[in-house]
Design an enzyme around this catalytic site. Structure first.
Site, short mmCIF file in Angstrom:
data_model
loop_
_atom_site.label_atom_id
_atom_site.label_comp_id
_atom_site.label_asym_id
_atom_site.label_seq_id
_atom_site.Cartn_x
_atom_site.Cartn_y
_atom_site.Cartn_z
CB ILE A 197 -0.80 -37.42 -30.12
CG1 ILE A 197 -0.39 -37.02 -31.54
CG2 ILE A 197 -0.38 -36.32 -29.12
CD1 ILE A 197 -1.11 -35.80 -32.07
CG ASP A 220 -9.61 -44.26 -27.62
OD1 ASP A 220 -10.60 -44.61 -28.28
OD2 ASP A 220 -8.58 -43.79 -28.13
CB CYS A 272 -1.70 -29.87 -27.20
SG CYS A 272 -0.83 -29.00 -25.90
NE ARG A 284 -7.92 -30.26 -35.20
CZ ARG A 284 -6.61 -30.22 -35.33
NH1 ARG A 284 -5.85 -29.66 -34.39
NH2 ARG A 284 -6.02 -30.74 -36.39
CD GLU A 309 -6.66 -22.24 -32.92
OE1 GLU A 309 -6.03 -22.35 -33.98
OE2 GLU A 309 -6.61 -23.09 -32.02
CG HIS A 312 -2.92 -24.38 -33.38
ND1 HIS A 312 -4.20 -24.42 -33.83
CD2 HIS A 312 -2.45 -25.65 -33.55
CE1 HIS A 312 -4.51 -25.63 -34.26
NE2 HIS A 312 -3.46 -26.40 -34.09
#
Length: 527
Positions: free
Chosen positions: A150, A169, A228, A230, A259, A279
């Site tokens: 993503i 990363d 977008c 977690r 949530e 979400h």
């Protein structure tokens, strides 16, 4: 016929795939208590984010073979408990890649141009242009935390918009970063230099509240943040305060720590520079279909005895690896079963040596297969590729691996040595052709035996008459011999004999064989 429970809304195409091999029950309104009651009936369950498979729920699924999560994350599944119970957990790591990346980009653009607030203002009867002066993303610096599929797609599109890309990363190689055209930097550098920051990380102990007050303090004034991925990666209290103070110029959140978002959440009270969506990252028609198909196919395959392509708790057993190593996995499992029965008692050490052409192969699946075979006589159906390593560790079995590419007797072979309470035993096996399994040595005695369901192994002196006496004794008890192999290192020295027999040995016969003069030990093996 297997039974599958679908406990969250799933695209019909996924249900159709499951129906090919199982009875499918769609029950999307189960309470946690009701879920606990019905789970023991099912062989598989397919969920999205709504169903929470807690430790108690997973343990209730005593017959579950697979849990399928139609989405990327599996944070609503107690994976360690599933692993301990031998339940495969799969997800769809690529099914919603494009949807999540596009939602991230849409949030970034909406945040830059105040699109939601301007839309609401105009629909409210106003024509207010001055309040919604935005900024361009062109030539701005985008910091991406997590450059998986993503994050990589976001980087590709953002580059085409003329943005400079910084990436953090820890698992990304410099070569991969160069190929993507991004600058790989440390987290602190990214936070200091980015105009926009987007998160594409899993929720773990290490990433919980990764964006907190201290890290916000080192960011640029007016930075815009998008999440977008977690909920819980951002400290929502800290980010709300940063919005109020003006330190953060805007946030766009699709995920939240709790949530649904609580009615009294302070995030709801913030202004036009805060965008909140419920979400929706994977909520496209294409993504819903993709993840449903992906996970349903994996559940179908596991119920048919095939591997899952995206199992999160079977490291190393990807479909391409499984296809390449499948004959060797079968060989390793057989050898593990054999050496475990020869060792008898408690095994405390297992050495797995890969020889010849497979010495450079991925070893973990082969080791797991050997452990599965080793533990199968004691644990039977309780042990599988998911939990074999855990079961071995809990029993104190120490596993070592060695490699010897120089062995040239066969194109590739596996040598197992087990040490336990009754001494040390070793076996070697190889493949003839592409898939024909052979036992090629027992305790370093060379043989060439095709394994069968029942086998009788003897250790004895290489002297005239012993084989005849053993054969006669078996005949007297009506045990038929299918084939025989003898291995020895020197004439009149120690030898091993393997008899493939058609029937199990009657009670007491093994003791009579051991008492034959010249026989030092005998084993009955059932594979």
């Amino acid at each position: 016929m297997p039974k599958v429970l679908v406990s969250d809304p799933i695209d019909q195409v996924g249900i159709d795939i499951l129906s090919q091999v199982a009875t499918v029950d769609v029950k999307t309104t189960l309470s946690p208590e009701e879920l606990l009651q019905v789970l023991p009936e099912y062989d598989a369950i397919m969920i999205r984010s709504g169903t929470k498979l807690t430790k108690e729920a997973v343990e209730a699924g005593k017959n579950l073979k697979i849990i399928g999560r139609a989405g990327v994350g599996v944070d609503n599944v107690d994976v360690p408990t599933a692993t301990r119970m031998g339940i495969v957990v799969v997800n769809s790591p690529e099914g919603n890649t494009i949807a999540a990346a596009e939602h991230t980009l849409a949030m970034m653009m909406s945040l830059s141009r105040f699109i939601p607030a301007a839309n609401a203002s105009l629909k409210g009867g106003k024509w207010d242009r001055k309040s919604f002066t935005g900024v361009e993303v062109y030539k701005k610096t985008l910091g991406i935390l997590g450059l998986g599929k993503i994050g990589s797609h976001v980087a590709t599109v953002a580059k085409s918009l003329g943005m400079r890309i910084l990436a953090y990363d820890p698992f990304l190689t410099a070569e991969r970063a160069e190929k993507l055209g991004v600058h790989l930097v440390e987290l602190e550098i990214l936070l200091r230099e980015a105009d926009y920051i987007t998160l594409h990380l899993p929720k773990t102990k290490e990433t919980a509240h990764l964006i907190n007050a201290d890290r916000i303090a080192i960011m640029k004034d007016g930075v815009r943040i998008i999440n977008c991925a977690r909920g819980g990666i951002i400290d929502e209290v800290a980010i709300a305060e940063a919005i109020k103070s003006g330190k953060v110029g805007g946030i766009a959140l699709d995920v939240f720590e709790n949530e649904p978002l609580e009615a009294d959440s302070g995030l709801r009270e913030l202004g036009a520079n805060v965008i909140l969506t419920p979400h929706l990252g994977a909520s496209t028609e294409e993504a819903q279909t993709n993840v449903a198909v992906d996970v349903a196919e994996q559940i179908r395959d596991v119920l048919l005895g095939l591997p899952a392509r995206s199992a999160v708790n079977i490291p190393g057993l990807r479909p391409d690896v499984w296809q390449k190593l499948k004959p060797y996995l079968q060989l390793a499992e057989m050898l593990g079963n054999l050496v475990g029965q020869l060792a008898g008692g408690r095994v405390d050490t297992l050495n797995v040596k890969l020889q010849g052409e497979i010495a450079n192969s991925e070893s973990q699946p082969i080791v797991v297969a050997a452990l599965k075979g080793l533990l199968s006589p004691a644990l039977r159906e309780r042990v599988n590729f998911v939990n074999a390593s855990i079961e071995a560790k809990e029993r104190g079995i120490h596993v070592t691996e060695t490699r010897d590419p120089s062995v040239e007797d066969y194109s590739g072979s596996i040598h197992l040595t087990a040490h336990g309470s009754q001494g040390e035993q070793s076996v070697t096996g190889a493949l003839l052709g592409k898939s024909e399994i052979r036992i090629t040595s027992i305790n370093e005695f060379p043989i060439n035996v095709a394994p069968t369901h029942y086998m009788l192994l003897t250790l004895h002196r290489d002297m005239p008459g012993i084989i005849g006496r053993i054969g006669s004794l078996l005949g007297n008890f009506n045990v038929n011999i299918a084939s025989m192999q003898v291995g020895r290192r020197m004439v009149r020295g120690e030898a091993v004999m393997v008899l493939n027999i058609d029937d199990p040995l009657p009670s007491g016969l093994l003791d009579e064989i051991v008492h034959i003069q010249g026989v030092t030990d005998a084993f009955v093996v059932k594979l």
